[in-house]
Design a protein around this motif. Sequence first.
Motif, PDB file in Angstrom:
ATOM      1  N   HIS A   1      37.083  11.511  27.087  1.00 46.22           N
ATOM      2  CA  HIS A   1      36.008  10.714  27.681  1.00 46.22           C
ATOM      3  C   HIS A   1      36.544   9.396  28.196  1.00 46.22           C
ATOM      4  O   HIS A   1      35.845   8.682  28.892  1.00 46.22           O
TER       5      HIS A   1
ATOM      6  N   GLN B   1      38.720  19.423  18.554  1.00 45.46           N
ATOM      7  CA  GLN B   1      37.918  18.214  18.462  1.00 45.46           C
ATOM      8  C   GLN B   1      37.723  17.833  16.981  1.00 45.46           C
ATOM      9  O   GLN B   1      37.788  16.675  16.625  1.00 45.46           O
TER      10      GLN B   1
ATOM     11  N   SER C   1      29.536  14.489  28.008  1.00 43.27           N
ATOM     12  CA  SER C   1      29.345  15.325  26.834  1.00 43.27           C
ATOM     13  C   SER C   1      28.436  16.498  27.181  1.00 43.27           C
ATOM     14  O   SER C   1      27.438  16.339  27.874  1.00 43.27           O
ATOM     15  N   GLY C   2      28.815  17.670  26.716  1.00 46.41           N
ATOM     16  CA  GLY C   2      28.021  18.849  27.019  1.00 46.41           C
ATOM     17  C   GLY C   2      28.308  19.440  28.386  1.00 46.41           C
ATOM     18  O   GLY C   2      27.644  20.375  28.819  1.00 46.41           O
TER      19      GLY C   2
ATOM     20  N   ARG D   1      18.876  24.765  19.598  1.00 47.17           N
ATOM     21  CA  ARG D   1      20.247  25.172  19.290  1.00 47.17           C
ATOM     22  C   ARG D   1      20.610  24.965  17.826  1.00 47.17           C
ATOM     23  O   ARG D   1      20.162  24.033  17.190  1.00 47.17           O
TER      24      ARG D   1
ATOM     25  N   GLN E   1      26.139  25.817  18.197  1.00 49.88           N
ATOM     26  CA  GLN E   1      25.942  25.997  19.632  1.00 49.88           C
ATOM     27  C   GLN E   1      25.868  24.663  20.366  1.00 49.88           C
ATOM     28  O   GLN E   1      25.404  24.598  21.494  1.00 49.88           O
TER      29      GLN E   1
ATOM     30  N   GLY F   1      30.920  21.130  29.296  1.00 54.73           N
ATOM     31  CA  GLY F   1      31.599  22.412  29.245  1.00 54.73           C
ATOM     32  C   GLY F   1      33.103  22.296  29.066  1.00 54.73           C
ATOM     33  O   GLY F   1      33.826  23.294  29.191  1.00 54.73           O
ATOM     34  N   LYS F   2      33.583  21.124  28.735  1.00 52.93           N
ATOM     35  CA  LYS F   2      35.017  20.924  28.596  1.00 52.93           C
ATOM     36  C   LYS F   2      35.583  21.780  27.475  1.00 52.93           C
ATOM     37  O   LYS F   2      36.568  22.515  27.659  1.00 52.93           O
ATOM     38  N   SER F   3      34.951  21.684  26.317  1.00 55.55           N
ATOM     39  CA  SER F   3      35.450  22.477  25.191  1.00 55.55           C
ATOM     40  C   SER F   3      35.320  23.967  25.473  1.00 55.55           C
ATOM     41  O   SER F   3      36.198  24.755  25.125  1.00 55.55           O
ATOM     42  N   THR F   4      34.241  24.340  26.103  1.00 57.42           N
ATOM     43  CA  THR F   4      34.039  25.760  26.403  1.00 57.42           C
ATOM     44  C   THR F   4      35.144  26.284  27.310  1.00 57.42           C
ATOM     45  O   THR F   4      35.698  27.367  27.077  1.00 57.42           O
TER      46      THR F   4
ATOM     47  N   GLY G   1      29.797  16.119  21.273  1.00 58.97           N
ATOM     48  CA  GLY G   1      28.972  14.947  21.506  1.00 58.97           C
ATOM     49  C   GLY G   1      27.511  15.201  21.188  1.00 58.97           C
ATOM     50  O   GLY G   1      26.818  14.344  20.622  1.00 58.97           O
ATOM     51  N   GLU G   2      27.046  16.380  21.511  1.00 56.83           N
ATOM     52  CA  GLU G   2      25.652  16.730  21.230  1.00 56.83           C
ATOM     53  C   GLU G   2      25.384  16.745  19.728  1.00 56.83           C
ATOM     54  O   GLU G   2      24.361  16.249  19.252  1.00 56.83           O
TER      55      GLU G   2
ATOM     56  N   SER H   1      27.805  21.024  21.653  1.00 55.46           N
ATOM     57  CA  SER H   1      29.107  20.417  21.921  1.00 55.46           C
ATOM     58  C   SER H   1      29.326  19.278  20.937  1.00 55.46           C
ATOM     59  O   SER H   1      28.399  18.837  20.253  1.00 55.46           O
TER      60      SER H   1
HETATM   61  N1  LIG Z   1      27.980  28.961  21.002  1.00 46.19           N
HETATM   62  C1  LIG Z   1      27.166  28.366  21.888  1.00 46.19           C
HETATM   63  N2  LIG Z   1      25.978  28.919  22.185  1.00 46.19           N
HETATM   64  C2  LIG Z   1      25.152  28.324  23.056  1.00 46.19           C
HETATM   65  N3  LIG Z   1      25.418  27.177  23.698  1.00 46.19           N
HETATM   66  C3  LIG Z   1      26.592  26.583  23.468  1.00 46.19           C
HETATM   67  C4  LIG Z   1      27.519  27.144  22.546  1.00 46.19           C
HETATM   68  N4  LIG Z   1      28.590  26.331  22.514  1.00 46.19           N
HETATM   69  C5  LIG Z   1      28.332  25.313  23.360  1.00 46.19           C
HETATM   70  N5  LIG Z   1      27.137  25.451  23.934  1.00 46.19           N
HETATM   71  C6  LIG Z   1      26.535  24.565  24.935  1.00 46.19           C
HETATM   72  O1  LIG Z   1      27.369  24.570  26.059  1.00 46.19           O
HETATM   73  C7  LIG Z   1      27.446  23.288  26.635  1.00 46.19           C
HETATM   74  C8  LIG Z   1      28.891  22.898  26.800  1.00 46.19           C
HETATM   75  O2  LIG Z   1      29.466  22.694  25.543  1.00 46.19           O
HETATM   76  P1  LIG Z   1      30.920  22.145  25.388  1.00 46.19           P
HETATM   77  O3  LIG Z   1      31.228  22.114  23.933  1.00 46.19           O
HETATM   78  O4  LIG Z   1      31.825  22.913  26.262  1.00 46.19           O
HETATM   79  O5  LIG Z   1      30.762  20.656  25.939  1.00 46.19           O
HETATM   80  P2  LIG Z   1      31.859  19.512  26.042  1.00 46.19           P
HETATM   81  O6  LIG Z   1      32.032  19.220  27.467  1.00 46.19           O
HETATM   82  O7  LIG Z   1      33.059  19.850  25.258  1.00 46.19           O
HETATM   83  O8  LIG Z   1      31.079  18.301  25.367  1.00 46.19           O
HETATM   84  P3  LIG Z   1      31.592  17.190  24.316  1.00 46.19           P
HETATM   85  O9  LIG Z   1      32.293  16.178  25.101  1.00 46.19           O
HETATM   86  O10 LIG Z   1      30.328  16.667  23.739  1.00 46.19           O
HETATM   87  O11 LIG Z   1      32.449  17.855  23.305  1.00 46.19           O
HETATM   88  C9  LIG Z   1      26.673  22.363  25.732  1.00 46.19           C
HETATM   89  O12 LIG Z   1      25.430  22.091  26.340  1.00 46.19           O
HETATM   90  C10 LIG Z   1      26.468  23.134  24.473  1.00 46.19           C
HETATM   91  O13 LIG Z   1      25.244  22.849  23.904  1.00 46.19           O
END
Ligand SMILES: Nc1ncnc2c1ncn2[C@@H]1O[C@H](COP(=O)(O)OP(=O)(O)OP(=O)(O)O)[C@@H](O)[C@H]1O
Lengths: 369, 369, 228, 228, 238
Positions: B190, B82, B34-35, A127, A131, B37-40, A135-136, A133
């Motif tokens: 979190h 974030q 983390s990861g 990634r 792409q 999908g919350k932000s998504t 935390g990642e 998150s």
């Molecule tokens: N533009 C993108 N293209 C591909 N994968 C993505 C993209 N954006 C996010 N991801 C993946 O989608 C998953 C969910 O991401 P998201 O940002 O929604 O997590 P999150 O729950 O908000 O985590 P965190 O608490 O770390 O912010 C993660 O595994 C991330 O790597």
Amino acid sequence: MELTVDLRVDLADFSLEVRQAFASTGITALFGPSGGGKSTLLRAIAGFERRAAGRIVFGEEEWLGPDRFVPTHRRGVGFVFQDARLFPHLSARGNLDYAWKRAAKAEAGFFFDDVVGMLDLAPLFSRRAGQLSGGERQRVAIGRTLLSRPRLLLMDEPLASLDTKRKSEILPYVARLPAAFGIPIIYVTHALEEVTQLADRIVALEAGRAVAAGGVAETLARLDLPGVQGRFEAGAVLAGRVAGQDAALQLTLVDLGGMSIEVPGIGLSPGAEVRLRVRARDVSLALDRPQGLSIRNMLDGRIVAMAPEADTAYAEVLIETAGQQLRARITRAAVQDLQLREGQPVVALVKSVAFDRQALPRAPADGGD
Amino acid sequence: MELTVDLRVDLADFSLEVRQAFASTGITALFGPSGGGKSTLLRAIAGFERRAAGRIVFGEEEWLGPDRFVPTHRRGVGFVFQDARLFPHLSARGNLDYAWKRAAKAEAGFFFDDVVGMLDLAPLFSRRAGQLSGGERQRVAIGRTLLSRPRLLLMDEPLASLDTKRKSEILPYVARLPAAFGIPIIYVTHALEEVTQLADRIVALEAGRAVAAGGVAETLARLDLPGVQGRFEAGAVLAGRVAGQDAALQLTLVDLGGMSIEVPGIGLSPGAEVRLRVRARDVSLALDRPQGLSIRNMLDGRIVAMAPEADTAYAEVLIETAGQQLRARITRAAVQDLQLREGQPVVALVKSVAFDRQALPRAPADGGD
Amino acid sequence: MADMEIPDLGPLWLTIRLAAVTTVVLLVLGTPLAWWLAHTRSRMKSIIEAVTALPLVLPPTVLGFYLLVLFSPNSTLGGLWLSATGSTLTFTFTGLIVASAIYSLPFMVQPLQGAFEAVGRGPLEAAASLRAGPLDAFLTVATPLALRGYITAIVLTFAHTIGEFGVVLMVGGNIPGRTKVVSIQIYEHVETIDYASAHVLAAILLVFSFSVLMAVYTLNRRFPVHAG
Amino acid sequence: MADMEIPDLGPLWLTIRLAAVTTVVLLVLGTPLAWWLAHTRSRMKSIIEAVTALPLVLPPTVLGFYLLVLFSPNSTLGGLWLSATGSTLTFTFTGLIVASAIYSLPFMVQPLQGAFEAVGRGPLEAAASLRAGPLDAFLTVATPLALRGYITAIVLTFAHTIGEFGVVLMVGGNIPGRTKVVSIQIYEHVETIDYASAHVLAAILLVFSFSVLMAVYTLNRRFPVHAG
Amino acid sequence: DEALVAVAANFAEVAEGLFPIFKDKTGHDIIATIGSTGKLYAQTLEGAPFDAMLSADTATPERLVADGKAVDGSSFTYAVGRLALWSANPARIDGDGRAVLEDPELRYVAIANPSLAPYGAAARETLQALGLWETLQLKIAIGQNIGQTFSMVSTGAAEIGFVALSSVLSPRAGGQGSRWDVPQEFHEPIRQDAVLLEHGADNMAAKAFLNFLRSPEAVKVIESHGYAIWQGDEGRPD
Ligand SMILES: Nc1ncnc2c1ncn2[C@@H]1O[C@H](COP(=O)(O)OP(=O)(O)OP(=O)(O)O)[C@@H](O)[C@H]1O
Ligand SMILES: Nc1ncnc2c1ncn2[C@@H]1O[C@H](COP(=O)(O)OP(=O)(O)OP(=O)(O)O)[C@@H](O)[C@H]1O
Ligand SMILES: [Mg+2]
Ligand SMILES: [Mg+2]
């Protein structure tokens, strides 16, 4: 190598003035309210802050002096940024390789897999920063910095965006770094939990000045620290030695110097020094040893000080037990009911589960506090 | 206005699939590793994610449908990112004004000063984003979003970079927003503490699926949640009504339906509904009511379930008291010593100080859980 | 419009060589200048920025005239050059390169400066904390992040050098095989009403340039670098 | 080098008007094009990008020749224009503007596109979440953040239009008061070996341009926008 | 031997026709550099390695001699240009040019720049002689040289224009359109002088080429392109 800092940084509405030595081993927590100057100090140490004036000496090397400015890449510091700052043109793997290629590699190559495994980075390899998150991203950033094998590790709230579970996986790893690689860490955090689980020393920064510095135990025991942190999380740290293990019940017996308490199993051999943080809000007081209670740690002690907090329901009570100090936070109502006074003998009740799970060995080489 | 979401977002290595209704009032915590999908999910709701397919309906309005895509600015959602995303070309004040100018202003102008005061933004007014500390940036970002008076507030870990003190100042304010302005909030975090202090409902996201959803009390009481969060912070929520106040000792008496407990003073009038979170690790058990203890809350109950945790020193104990459920986390050693069994009557000891200081009234209009 | 035979392609190769060499020379010279402009706090900055853009405002032939005077063996510079290298700057390929580079300087410096400013200090600090020295960080971080700026700069410089003929004509003297570039050749064809040859040459030039540009842009899309 | 009297300044004003109008026209046309190029995922993108740069590779006079063909009342476009407006595109100020705009298009589009790409989606999302519509967000967020790109684009376009004369000459017909710009005037002086007048005019042009550029850059420094 | 000859753009086509003949005859190679006379002058002044110059006027060779850059006494008139009023439209010009020039429907008449190109000066004189110079002021589009002027007319941008007869007669022009050959008494003769430059003072090829220009063989070619041959001050060419 010890880091001594005698710095002045003048920003628009803010000036940082810090004169402080940072021990050459273990972890120093840089602690304090938002806007206190933690990032600014870290940036000055890293050599990012050209406005910094004064002296920075790391071991034999003068990094900053009247006529001297060693650029960052020659300082060999690693920096985990508050905003991860991954390189957007590289994949996660590319970011890690970037650091790894430039690392001073004395040891064997297993370190790479080690870091990747600990931070669980393999699934993220392909990634791009965009792409990942939040935390990642931060996990990759931590990994990247570790892979560069710095001589001094500066971490600016590295775990703020991680969930509790991840955090509890990564914290012990970070805690082991100073001993494993002989590098000191300066660690900025807002979370007192992280301080007690990680740090050997605290430097508390407020409004650009170091308002408290010293060993974790002494500093946290001071009653004026809550101003920095909010009272809710205040506590004290007890030092002891592992006295025995109960494998079946997963308990470790810790000797505090005469008295012993049980903590959840920490895999250390008898004799190992440990540090246990007890939050004031987790300590109850009793007049006598009660019976039939699930609370199993009862420490005989004496009230040495008592400070009712105006405007709240609480009173802070400082107790001396086993030659160490413990803080209890109880209601003023309880003080009245039990008629507590300074000098009075009491039993401090501490739920064994209230100990931090990751109570950690002090770095063996550390004689700092 | 209720928000219903039936979404699918396919990213490179990740797919989000969520079918969920979000209540029209109060705060829903979006919670998960983390990861997950919350932000998504939040981005899809805001209309930032063009790859989102499915339906989003807010009240009467269809925001996303088979042939429909309402752009963000017409959705009237506020978003705290974030990463603060302040406009770097504007001062802090400029950022606030930007939002304020575009806000749907029904009420009087005092709101601006209100937000500025609460977040203590005035000292930062003249600074640019690059001249703010991490926490300061986030405070400005929160203020900016509030000033835009959204119809739905989406907050992505807004407080992660704030210190405990600040956090405890801002949390109650956020908590009051839904009632004060009639806007629902979806709040990613979190920190379980934030969940219990703020949220009316939880939606737990893991690997792109909603693994749990419902009222805070029920959801947190479920024993399988720790998988999401780590066991350390698990707990239960008790609902009650204010029964009386002790002004001198700053205590509030809360009636749980037959039994009463004391909590630190919360300025509510008698009869007001309150919600109190009790962490499992803060509950001790006794066979009888002990004497001479600083712990003043003793709730008679009965053990309804008991789950020893393999590999740890602990056991989770579910207790029914006053018709509600409480969780206790005690050592397996204590279970043995006290010979606890399911069905056995016990006294649950809860330090009154263990209640969250910001235990908050439930939004009056909320009938969701 | 009589004969449609393929015209002399010598000038085309000369042009491509000139454009390529000029672009490379400007990359080498323009990069540090743009970098300096992007990061300096010197009071000289605005002045240098303005001076950098000045070659543009003179009509090419007129700029060429002044360069001719400057480069001529009668002048100090031209005289020094002659005694140092044994050949003149005027009417030589070397002179063409120098003249083109001066004229196209703004096309290189301005987009690069903008790109470097957009990259900012953040990624460079990160690189430095990973032990990357300034040059290393520049090559491995700043350059790829400023890629879009490089493409703009290279495209503008290259294309403009191909099309330019006022300066080149004046300084180079339109000597076949040495300084007669394709732009001059086409120009000549138009001037001497040999439109057929002009059309053929212009078409070749357009197709060639279009192919190069397409390749550049397609590659850039294939391996994109996004700031967001 | 005889008379040092000030030459006719009419063409200078005409030039400044032409450069200003061309720059404004290109700002208006180039901005949406650059925006589209920066944000599209269309397969056409690379092609349009390449086409945008093509006007540069033709020698100005030759481009002017083709524009003359295109604009001539005998052509479809020129004929339509004539019947619609009652005047020709050739040999008029309007025609000059159109020609200059075509020629300078890459100078406007390329830097803007780069700047818009560097701004990214982040700030636009933030603006949208604060109820700013696309145009609003564009004007109040994207534009100031892309300021450096605008400056580059405006400077290159403006300066280049001032200096350009190949296209202008061909399409404009050098009619005093209407299409005779200062670049042609200086060129004439050089060609007629009236170097003194050429020097004076060139000096005026340089001083004027330098002042404008200095002002632009100094303002930009005074109110900087930094991405870091 | 080999010589580098600077050739005025309007004569380029003729020159290119002459080189092979010259080569056949003498074995010398001529390389031509083509440019406007003003540019060639500036370049010569700054040391361009030109051996000879075929200028489009008489003033430049004179000036070069005065500057010491050309061999004194070597200059001569190698051709006299003929001016034509031309339109790409076969029906536009009918007989006398005056009618079309006075036509109120006329939009633009293209001429070469009178201060740069001798053909331009001749066009102005012609219009002055016709008494139309003032009235046509706003209809005059000016090309920088005679080639550009021809472009303006051939594209139809200008309906008519004063161009070189040699251009109109060139096979490249396609032989279309209508024209009026301007009588030579309307303007000063468009004399084009050649001169041997200092750089080529000892260049056999350059000297030979200048001589060749005056040979009957060359004259025939020159005349076939629509140029006249200078007969001396006493007599005008026909
Ligand atoms: N533009 C993108 N293209 C591909 N994968 C993505 C993209 N954006 C996010 N991801 C993946 O989608 C998953 C969910 O991401 P998201 O940002 O929604 O997590 P999150 O729950 O908000 O985590 P965190 O608490 O770390 O912010 C993660 O595994 C991330 O790597
Ligand atoms: N470039 C700058 N110009 C002016 N003031 C600045 C600049 N950078 C930081 N400051 C100010 O200096 C103070 C200290 O900032 P710093 O980033 O060091 O705080 P911090 O302790 O790291 O806070 P946080 O925990 O919020 O990250 C803040 O008040 C901030 O506004
Ligand atoms: Mg900080
Ligand atoms: Mg997230």
